[in-house]
Design an enzyme around this catalytic site. Structure first.
Site, mmCIF file in Angstrom:
data_model
loop_
_atom_site.group_PDB
_atom_site.id
_atom_site.type_symbol
_atom_site.label_atom_id
_atom_site.label_comp_id
_atom_site.label_asym_id
_atom_site.label_seq_id
_atom_site.Cartn_x
_atom_site.Cartn_y
_atom_site.Cartn_z
ATOM 1 N N LYS A 32 -18.163 0.664 30.805
ATOM 2 C CA LYS A 32 -18.534 1.713 31.657
ATOM 3 C C LYS A 32 -18.830 0.831 32.939
ATOM 4 O O LYS A 32 -18.935 -0.255 33.206
ATOM 5 C CB LYS A 32 -19.914 2.066 31.035
ATOM 6 C CG LYS A 32 -20.428 3.469 31.535
ATOM 7 C CD LYS A 32 -19.910 4.565 30.917
ATOM 8 C CE LYS A 32 -20.752 5.607 31.443
ATOM 9 N NZ LYS A 32 -19.991 6.921 30.543
ATOM 10 N N GLY A 64 -31.402 20.276 31.434
ATOM 11 C CA GLY A 64 -29.926 19.978 32.333
ATOM 12 C C GLY A 64 -29.018 20.842 32.476
ATOM 13 O O GLY A 64 -28.333 21.088 31.471
ATOM 14 N N GLY A 92 -26.537 20.863 34.714
ATOM 15 C CA GLY A 92 -25.311 20.407 35.522
ATOM 16 C C GLY A 92 -23.900 21.263 34.887
ATOM 17 O O GLY A 92 -23.944 22.140 34.335
ATOM 18 N N VAL A 150 -22.054 20.542 32.670
ATOM 19 C CA VAL A 150 -21.954 20.658 31.245
ATOM 20 C C VAL A 150 -23.133 21.664 30.644
ATOM 21 O O VAL A 150 -22.715 22.285 29.892
ATOM 22 C CB VAL A 150 -22.112 19.025 30.471
ATOM 23 C CG1 VAL A 150 -22.282 19.399 29.016
ATOM 24 C CG2 VAL A 150 -20.990 18.224 30.796
#
Length: 377
Positions: free
Chosen positions: A82, A186, A188, A190
């Protein structure tokens, strides 16, 4: 300009390599390579502000470990890594391009002696951002595919599978999303795609986002959706809670207030620590481990960009893999009396390293009696 003299390797036990660099004045980046047993490490680059460098490094370590497990559970020939750019993610224009170009040079430096980490789009970074990064490194995926819709597909398939698997205990044996109440936190890329899929499946939508514009956009499309205030998200009485924003949503302080039957979302590291999985199990809440539920994005990179599969074949493979690995998670939990988060860790560790000890400290038949009775022995 990226200065190799300002880049250094950090010594972190149990991680193959961790790097830090001040890529431009005042902007620090971390790269963590957790494990490459199954292949070169793949994990996206997220751009975010942190209160301290210590918190940023903790995040990149946890996320890179999660990618090792996610790539393994998705049965991809990849290890886990990551990267993080610590800055205001709203930065635009020339300054954003400069940061991304210097980040690309940092990634090239990380791979200068050994080709083992590939980055991609992630939270607060985009496919166009990755094209800028690619100017300075070949170690990048996500150029030809936006993984967000596929991440949403994996979460959707996970929710469907969990509802079906635990229908006897939770939903009077009704194995459908029709009429199920689902809170998506959330909205966003997705989250918006996920609510589209849930609505089409007949679910009743509950939504939350810190961005008022995202709420407004969702309500324009689905005016019947119920907006849940931030302070009521954890305690909201819904069938399914789907966190699709930042991680560590469920903590030791609020787990007692969680009021859903199934916890399944796209966010990474949904649980603040593994002990919370124990409490969820004792309360009879099903947790679909995040790196199983949100594997669709990394799968899309491998399937479409590397293997050149069609979109339909990619979606089909994601559905099959999610169902297979959630099934393995639930069966492992029931057979070994383990909470679901530890059950999947146990199964994946066997896939990667060959084994891990079993902790028999549960009796799942107590928590999910009807589903347990239906389990083959």
């Amino acid at each position: 300009m990226f200065d190799p003299a300002k880049a250094k390797r950090l010594s972190i036990p149990q991680w193959e390599a961790v790097y830090r660099s001040e890529i431009v004045p005042g902007v620090v980046s971390f790269v963590a390579i957790h494990d490459t047993t199954r292949g070169r490490a793949l994990g996206g680059c997220r751009m975010a502000k942190y209160e301290s460098e210590a918190l940023a490094m903790t995040d990149v370590l946890r996320l890179s470990r999660g990618m090792t497990f996610k790539n393994a559970v998705a049965d991809l020939p990849l290890g886990g890594g990551k990267s993080i750019i610590v800055c205001d993610p709203s930065v635009e224009g020339v300054e954003r391009a400069r940061i991304l170009e210097e980040f690309g040079k940092f990634i090239a430096w990380v791979n200068s002696k050994q080709d083992r980490y590939y980055t991609a789009e992630d939270m607060n970074t985009t496919v166009p951002d990755m094209h800028i990064v690619k100017k300075h490194t070949k170690n990048i995926f996500g150029i030809d595919v936006d993984p967000s819709p596929y991440t949403a597909e994996g979460v959707f398939q996970s929710i469907k599978y969990a509802v079906d698997y635990f229908a006897i205990d939770f939903f009077h044996a009704e194995r459908t999303l029709k009429g199920r109440t689902v809170l998506v936190q959330g909205l966003g890329k997705v989250g918006q795609t996920l609510i589209d899929k849930l609505y089409k499946a007949g679910a009743k939508l509950y939504i939350n986002d810190i961005n008022e514009a995202s709420i407004k956009k969702a309500l324009e499309k689905y005016p019947e959706a119920v907006v849940v205030p931030a302070e009521e998200v954890i305690s909201a009485k819904v069938d399914i809670f789907a966190p699709c924003a930042k991680g560590e949503v469920v903590t030791k302080h609020n787990v007692k207030d969680l009021n859903c039957k199934i916890l399944c979302g796209a966010a990474n590291n949904v649980l603040q620590n593994s002990k919370i999985g124990v409490e969820l199990q004792r309360r009879g809440i099903v947790y679909c481990p995040d790196y199983v539920a949100n594997m669709g994005g990394v799968c899309s990179i491998q399937y479409i960009e590397v293997e050149k599969l069609s979109d339909d074949k990619c979606i089909d493979n994601i559905g099959k893999t999610v169902r297979k690995m959630l099934g393995l998670t639930f069966r492992t939990a029931f057979r070994n009396n383990m909470p679901f988060n530890l059950a999947v860790d146990h199964a994946v560790k066997k896939m990667i390293w060959g084994g891990d000890k079993v902790h028999k400290n549960f009796n799942n038949e107590t928590y999910f009696p009807h589903t347990a009775a239906a389990e083959p022995h």
